[in-house]
Structures are given as structure tokens and as C-alpha cells.
Design a protein around this motif. Structure first.
Motif, short mmCIF file in Angstrom:
data_model
loop_
_atom_site.label_atom_id
_atom_site.label_comp_id
_atom_site.label_asym_id
_atom_site.label_seq_id
_atom_site.Cartn_x
_atom_site.Cartn_y
_atom_site.Cartn_z
N ARG A 199 32.89 -27.93 58.28
CA ARG A 199 31.78 -28.02 59.23
C ARG A 199 30.57 -28.57 58.48
O ARG A 199 30.02 -27.90 57.59
N LEU A 200 30.16 -29.78 58.83
CA LEU A 200 29.06 -30.43 58.15
C LEU A 200 27.73 -30.10 58.82
O LEU A 200 27.65 -30.01 60.04
N GLN A 201 26.70 -29.98 58.01
CA GLN A 201 25.37 -29.80 58.59
C GLN A 201 24.87 -31.11 59.17
O GLN A 201 25.37 -32.20 58.82
N ASP A 202 23.90 -31.04 60.07
CA ASP A 202 23.47 -32.21 60.84
C ASP A 202 22.99 -33.36 59.95
O ASP A 202 23.18 -34.53 60.29
N GLU A 203 22.40 -33.03 58.81
CA GLU A 203 21.85 -34.06 57.94
C GLU A 203 22.91 -35.06 57.47
O GLU A 203 22.60 -36.22 57.17
N TYR A 204 24.14 -34.62 57.41
CA TYR A 204 25.21 -35.54 56.99
C TYR A 204 25.33 -36.72 57.93
O TYR A 204 25.52 -37.86 57.50
N HIS A 205 25.23 -36.47 59.22
CA HIS A 205 25.46 -37.54 60.19
C HIS A 205 24.35 -38.59 60.13
O HIS A 205 24.60 -39.79 60.31
N THR A 206 23.13 -38.14 59.85
CA THR A 206 22.03 -39.09 59.63
C THR A 206 22.30 -39.93 58.39
O THR A 206 22.11 -41.16 58.38
N LYS A 207 22.77 -39.26 57.33
CA LYS A 207 23.08 -39.97 56.09
C LYS A 207 24.27 -40.91 56.28
O LYS A 207 24.30 -42.02 55.71
N PHE A 208 25.25 -40.50 57.08
CA PHE A 208 26.39 -41.37 57.36
C PHE A 208 25.92 -42.73 57.88
O PHE A 208 26.35 -43.78 57.42
N ASP A 209 25.03 -42.69 58.87
CA ASP A 209 24.54 -43.92 59.47
C ASP A 209 23.82 -44.79 58.45
O ASP A 209 23.98 -46.02 58.42
N ALA A 210 23.02 -44.14 57.58
CA ALA A 210 22.28 -44.89 56.56
C ALA A 210 23.23 -45.55 55.56
O ALA A 210 23.04 -46.70 55.15
N VAL A 211 24.27 -44.82 55.15
CA VAL A 211 25.24 -45.36 54.20
C VAL A 211 25.97 -46.55 54.81
O VAL A 211 26.13 -47.60 54.17
#
Length: 217
Positions: A199-211
């Protein structure tokens, strides 16, 4: 092989004035004596002054490895006692930075923690260490330690053994994700979450988009 254990349990000693927008910091953590209760938001008696960037259930506890502390002690030419990195747990025999995202640690009789994300250094941390360019240096070295969420509450103290109870198959460590995030890692973490493995915290999904944008995906 060294048994994994907690060397020190640290919580805030005093609030310090700071140049940040918040104006104070709780980074001054120091070891406690005896057992300390741990709840979903961290150690009893501990606080985070900047609750926008720190704390919450996904960053309830911060762990740092003694091996990494010894590296920095040699590099800086001074002792770095438990708590100086702002950590709640100084651990030995287990790599905090090398922990797999989503792996779980059983500590003592009751406490179980789950590895969530790497620590991102900030200007407050640089002022705490009193080292010019510390954020850059700490980032480049990549020995960042890990945040953890609390799965099972209980009491924790120095000397408690640490046992890995679960290690996700994706194998991506907090150190890898911090230092070298790539589209392949993004996809692996997304798949692991979709499969219910982590279970990933929300910040991962923001970072996913940036990567993905950085790699033209």
C-alpha cells in the motif's frame, strides 16, 4: 551474522527555534530509557513541528541504521549519537535504506512496522547537522533511512530484536527509489500495489507522474 535489533528509541528532547516557515523544529531527538508505547502516529511523547512535511500514519516512525551513522561519523570526523539524524529508531543488523518498500518488521513482542518511503533531507536537517551543502551531500550519498507506518501498536525499547515478517516480491528498496527512480520501478511498484502486495502513500503517485514525464513517458 549480526542479529537485527533496536539500539535506541528516540523522541523529541526539546523544540528548537528554526529559520523555517514553521519557526520551530522537533528534530532534536534523544534516546529514552525503558519501554515506550507506540501508536498509529508514532512514539508516545514524540511530535513533529512541521506536520505538512513530516508525520502522519505513513511517516509515523523514522529509522536509521547504525552502519550508515558510522559512515557519516567517519566522514564528518565526529560522533553521531542516536537521534542526531532526527530518527526515532537507531537500528543495527538491518539496513533501513536497503529495506524493501512494503516490507514489515516485527519488533519486540507486539509492535509491527511497515516500510513506506525514504527520508527526503531538508534545510532544517542541514542546520541541525551544521554542515554546508549537507542536503546535497546527503542526497548524493543516498544513505537516507526509511519511514515506517505502524501496523500493530505496543511497546518498544532498546535491545528489542527486529524480525522481517514480510518482504514484497518487487524487491525495490527505499534507497533505490530515492536515488534512481525509473519508469521500470514505477511500473513495478504500481503492479505491486494493484496486486494488493503493498500500500503506497499518496506521494508516490505524484512522484510517479514526475518520473514518467522526465523520461518522456
Amino acid at each position: 551474522m549480526e542479529t537485527a535489533s533496536v539500539l535506541a528509541v528516540c523522541r523529541v528532547h526539546q523544540l528548537l527555534e528554526d529559520e523555517s516557515a514553521v519557526g520551530i523544529t522537533a528534530i532534536d531527538k534523544r534516546p529514552t530509557e525503558g519501554p515506550v508505547k507506540i501508536h498509529k502516529l508514532g512514539l508516545r511523547g514524540d511530535i513533529q513541528a512541521d506536520r505538512y512535511n513530516h508525520g502522519g500514519e505513513d511517516q509515523a516512525v523514522y529509522a536509521y541504521s547504525q552502519a550508515d551513522a558510522e559512515f557519516w561519523s567517519q566522514a564528518l570526523g565526529r560522533e553521531l549519537p542516536p537521534g542526531v539524524f532526527g530518527e526515532n529508531l537507531r537500528v543495527a543488523g538491518i539496513e533501513a535504506t536497503g529495506a524493501v518498500i512494503g516490507e514489515r518488521w516485527k519488533i519486540g513482542l507486539d509492535v509491527e512496522l511497515e516500510v513506506t518511503s525514504p527520508r527526503v533531507p531538508c534545510a532544517t536537517f542541514q542546520r541541525r547537522m551544521d554542515q554546508p551543502q549537507w542536503v546535497k551531500r546527503f542526497t548524493e550519498e543516498g544513505r537516507v533511512g526509511t519511514y515506517l507506518r505502524v501496523i500493530h501498536t505496543g511497546a518498544i525499547q532498546a535491545g528489542d530484536h527486529i524480525h522481517r515478517t514480510f518482504v514484497p516480491r518487487h524487491g525495490i528498496t527505499v534507497g533505490q527509489w530515492f536515488s534512481e527512480p525509473t519508469p521500470d520501478l514505477v511500473e513495478a511498484l504500481r503492479d505491486a500495489e494493484a496486486d494488493g502486495e503493498i500500500r503506497l502513500q499518496d506521494e508516490y503517485h505524484t512522484k510517479f507522474d514526475a518520473v514518467l514525464r522526465r523520461f518522456g513517458r
